[in-house]
Design a protein around this motif. Structure first.
Motif, PDB file in Angstrom:
ATOM      1  N   ASN A  74       0.861  -1.171   0.000  1.00  0.00           N
ATOM      2  CA  ASN A  74       0.000   0.000   0.000  1.00  0.00           C
ATOM      3  C   ASN A  74       0.899   1.221   0.000  1.00  0.00           C
ATOM      4  OD1 ASN A  74      -2.638  -1.197   0.152  1.00  0.00           O
ATOM      5  ND2 ASN A  74      -2.200  -1.712   2.271  1.00  0.00           N
ATOM      6  N   LEU A  75       0.835   2.010  -1.051  1.00  0.00           N
ATOM      7  CA  LEU A  75       1.581   3.261  -1.139  1.00  0.00           C
ATOM      8  C   LEU A  75       0.565   4.372  -1.314  1.00  0.00           C
ATOM      9  CD1 LEU A  75       4.172   4.912  -1.328  1.00  0.00           C
ATOM     10  CD2 LEU A  75       4.255   4.360  -3.761  1.00  0.00           C
ATOM     11  N   TRP A  76       0.447   5.196  -0.276  1.00  0.00           N
ATOM     12  CA  TRP A  76      -0.544   6.270  -0.250  1.00  0.00           C
ATOM     13  C   TRP A  76       0.153   7.616  -0.120  1.00  0.00           C
ATOM     14  CZ3 TRP A  76      -3.179   3.739   4.544  1.00  0.00           C
ATOM     15  CH2 TRP A  76      -3.779   2.536   4.171  1.00  0.00           C
ATOM     16  N   ASP A  77      -0.348   8.586  -0.819  1.00  0.00           N
ATOM     17  CA  ASP A  77       0.067   9.972  -0.665  1.00  0.00           C
ATOM     18  C   ASP A  77      -1.066  10.650   0.097  1.00  0.00           C
ATOM     19  OD1 ASP A  77       1.162  12.502  -0.881  1.00  0.00           O
ATOM     20  OD2 ASP A  77       0.563  12.758  -2.976  1.00  0.00           O
ATOM     21  N   ILE A  78      -0.825  10.987   1.352  1.00  0.00           N
ATOM     22  CA  ILE A  78      -1.880  11.485   2.234  1.00  0.00           C
ATOM     23  C   ILE A  78      -1.711  12.983   2.448  1.00  0.00           C
ATOM     24  CG2 ILE A  78      -2.923  11.302   4.524  1.00  0.00           C
ATOM     25  CD1 ILE A  78      -1.762   8.433   4.649  1.00  0.00           C
ATOM     26  N   ALA A  79      -2.794  13.717   2.234  1.00  0.00           N
ATOM     27  CA  ALA A  79      -2.810  15.157   2.498  1.00  0.00           C
ATOM     28  C   ALA A  79      -3.672  15.404   3.727  1.00  0.00           C
ATOM     29  CB  ALA A  79      -3.375  15.908   1.294  1.00  0.00           C
ATOM     30  N   LEU A  80      -3.056  15.911   4.791  1.00  0.00           N
ATOM     31  CA  LEU A  80      -3.771  16.274   6.019  1.00  0.00           C
ATOM     32  C   LEU A  80      -3.902  17.796   6.011  1.00  0.00           C
ATOM     33  CD1 LEU A  80      -1.768  13.990   8.470  1.00  0.00           C
ATOM     34  CD2 LEU A  80      -3.914  13.466   7.299  1.00  0.00           C
ATOM     35  N   PHE A  85       6.490   8.715   5.761  1.00  0.00           N
ATOM     36  CA  PHE A  85       7.461   9.653   5.212  1.00  0.00           C
ATOM     37  C   PHE A  85       6.755  10.999   5.094  1.00  0.00           C
ATOM     38  CE2 PHE A  85       9.111  11.647   1.228  1.00  0.00           C
ATOM     39  CZ  PHE A  85      10.358  11.986   1.703  1.00  0.00           C
ATOM     40  N   VAL A  86       7.153  11.963   5.902  1.00  0.00           N
ATOM     41  CA  VAL A  86       6.509  13.275   5.928  1.00  0.00           C
ATOM     42  C   VAL A  86       7.297  14.218   5.034  1.00  0.00           C
ATOM     43  CG1 VAL A  86       5.743  15.177   7.392  1.00  0.00           C
ATOM     44  CG2 VAL A  86       5.689  12.829   8.272  1.00  0.00           C
ATOM     45  N   ARG A  87       6.666  14.672   3.943  1.00  0.00           N
ATOM     46  CA  ARG A  87       7.348  15.571   3.009  1.00  0.00           C
ATOM     47  C   ARG A  87       7.345  17.013   3.495  1.00  0.00           C
ATOM     48  NH1 ARG A  87       5.057  15.378  -2.615  1.00  0.00           N
ATOM     49  NH2 ARG A  87       3.091  15.084  -1.561  1.00  0.00           N
ATOM     50  N   ARG A  88       6.268  17.436   4.152  1.00  0.00           N
ATOM     51  CA  ARG A  88       6.152  18.811   4.665  1.00  0.00           C
ATOM     52  C   ARG A  88       5.428  18.778   5.988  1.00  0.00           C
ATOM     53  NH1 ARG A  88       4.274  19.030  -0.320  1.00  0.00           N
ATOM     54  NH2 ARG A  88       5.559  19.940  -1.911  1.00  0.00           N
ATOM     55  N   GLY A  89       5.862  19.616   6.924  1.00  0.00           N
ATOM     56  CA  GLY A  89       5.185  19.721   8.201  1.00  0.00           C
ATOM     57  C   GLY A  89       5.564  18.599   9.153  1.00  0.00           C
ATOM     58  N   SER A  90       4.619  18.262  10.025  1.00  0.00           N
ATOM     59  CA  SER A  90       4.854  17.184  10.983  1.00  0.00           C
ATOM     60  C   SER A  90       3.522  16.512  11.296  1.00  0.00           C
ATOM     61  CB  SER A  90       5.482  17.726  12.277  1.00  0.00           C
ATOM     62  OG  SER A  90       4.593  18.647  12.889  1.00  0.00           O
ATOM     63  N   VAL A  91       3.589  15.307  11.809  1.00  0.00           N
ATOM     64  CA  VAL A  91       2.370  14.571  12.195  1.00  0.00           C
ATOM     65  C   VAL A  91       2.601  13.889  13.522  1.00  0.00           C
ATOM     66  CG1 VAL A  91       1.548  14.163   9.833  1.00  0.00           C
ATOM     67  CG2 VAL A  91       3.025  12.480  10.926  1.00  0.00           C
ATOM     68  N   ASP A  92       1.525  13.700  14.277  1.00  0.00           N
ATOM     69  CA  ASP A  92       1.543  12.871  15.468  1.00  0.00           C
ATOM     70  C   ASP A  92       1.031  11.495  15.069  1.00  0.00           C
ATOM     71  OD1 ASP A  92       2.356  14.930  17.100  1.00  0.00           O
ATOM     72  OD2 ASP A  92       0.350  15.430  17.793  1.00  0.00           O
ATOM     73  N   VAL A  93       1.775  10.460  15.415  1.00  0.00           N
ATOM     74  CA  VAL A  93       1.349   9.083  15.168  1.00  0.00           C
ATOM     75  C   VAL A  93       1.201   8.419  16.527  1.00  0.00           C
ATOM     76  CG1 VAL A  93       1.936   6.874  14.102  1.00  0.00           C
ATOM     77  CG2 VAL A  93       2.523   9.011  12.944  1.00  0.00           C
ATOM     78  N   GLN A  94       0.002   8.056  16.856  1.00  0.00           N
ATOM     79  CA  GLN A  94      -0.328   7.467  18.153  1.00  0.00           C
ATOM     80  C   GLN A  94       0.221   8.306  19.294  1.00  0.00           C
ATOM     81  OE1 GLN A  94       0.885   3.330  17.867  1.00  0.00           O
ATOM     82  NE2 GLN A  94      -1.102   2.799  16.999  1.00  0.00           N
ATOM     83  N   GLY A  95       0.047   9.631  19.168  1.00  0.00           N
ATOM     84  CA  GLY A  95       0.444  10.534  20.242  1.00  0.00           C
ATOM     85  C   GLY A  95       1.901  10.940  20.258  1.00  0.00           C
ATOM     86  N   GLU A  96       2.700  10.439  19.303  1.00  0.00           N
ATOM     87  CA  GLU A  96       4.113  10.797  19.269  1.00  0.00           C
ATOM     88  C   GLU A  96       4.417  11.594  18.024  1.00  0.00           C
ATOM     89  OE1 GLU A  96       6.902   7.681  20.070  1.00  0.00           O
ATOM     90  OE2 GLU A  96       5.461   6.597  21.284  1.00  0.00           O
ATOM     91  N   LEU A  97       5.168  12.690  18.199  1.00  0.00           N
ATOM     92  CA  LEU A  97       5.527  13.555  17.081  1.00  0.00           C
ATOM     93  C   LEU A  97       6.686  12.967  16.311  1.00  0.00           C
ATOM     94  CD1 LEU A  97       4.921  16.243  15.679  1.00  0.00           C
ATOM     95  CD2 LEU A  97       6.527  17.295  17.242  1.00  0.00           C
TER      96      LEU A  97
END
Length: 127
Positions: free
Chosen positions: A89-95, A115-127
């Motif tokens: 599964n290869l997804w390009d996700i826009a949040l 793989f975060v191209r721009r910005g940042s994300v929390d995954v299960q509460g961790e940055l």
């Protein structure tokens, strides 16, 4: 070899791409490498599942909140155009809505890479 539109060749600009190399099963190791030209118009765009801050329930978000472009594999019963030898599964996700939380389901036993191209994300509460 890289492919891009004639219009891009004339105008120029930022060109982003991702190249994925995958270890093949033993019986496919000697397969000829292949390039798959996948155009934006061929990639399905699917709405995300947003999580309510009030009750934790999931509902379908709007495309303005975010979306998944499915390049390979599937997401929410939509399949991407890339052909693979193994299940990927290869997804390009826009949040797009920073105030919103989203939920994703993954198959047990699958490896996940974010793989975060721009910005940042929390995954299960961790940055």
């Amino acid at each position: 070899e890289e492919f891009h539109s004639t219009d891009f060749s004339k105008r120029g600009g930022t060109f982003e791409m991702c190249q994925l190399w995958v270890n093949l099963p033993k019986d496919k190791k000697m397969s000829e490498p292949r390039y798959q030209p996948i155009l934006n118009r061929d990639i399905p765009k699917v709405k995300l599942l947003s999580v309510s801050k009030d009750n934790g329930q999931c509902s379908e978000a709007t495309l303005n909140d975010g979306y998944v472009r499915i390049i390979a594999g599937e997401y929410r019963n939509k399949k991407g155009p890339a052909q693979t030898f193994t299940t990927i599964n290869l997804w390009d996700i826009a949040l797009l809505n920073k105030e919103q939380s989203f939920e994703f389901e993954f198959e047990v036993g699958h490896t996940l890479l974010v793989f975060v191209r721009r910005g940042s994300v929390d995954v299960q509460g961790e940055l």
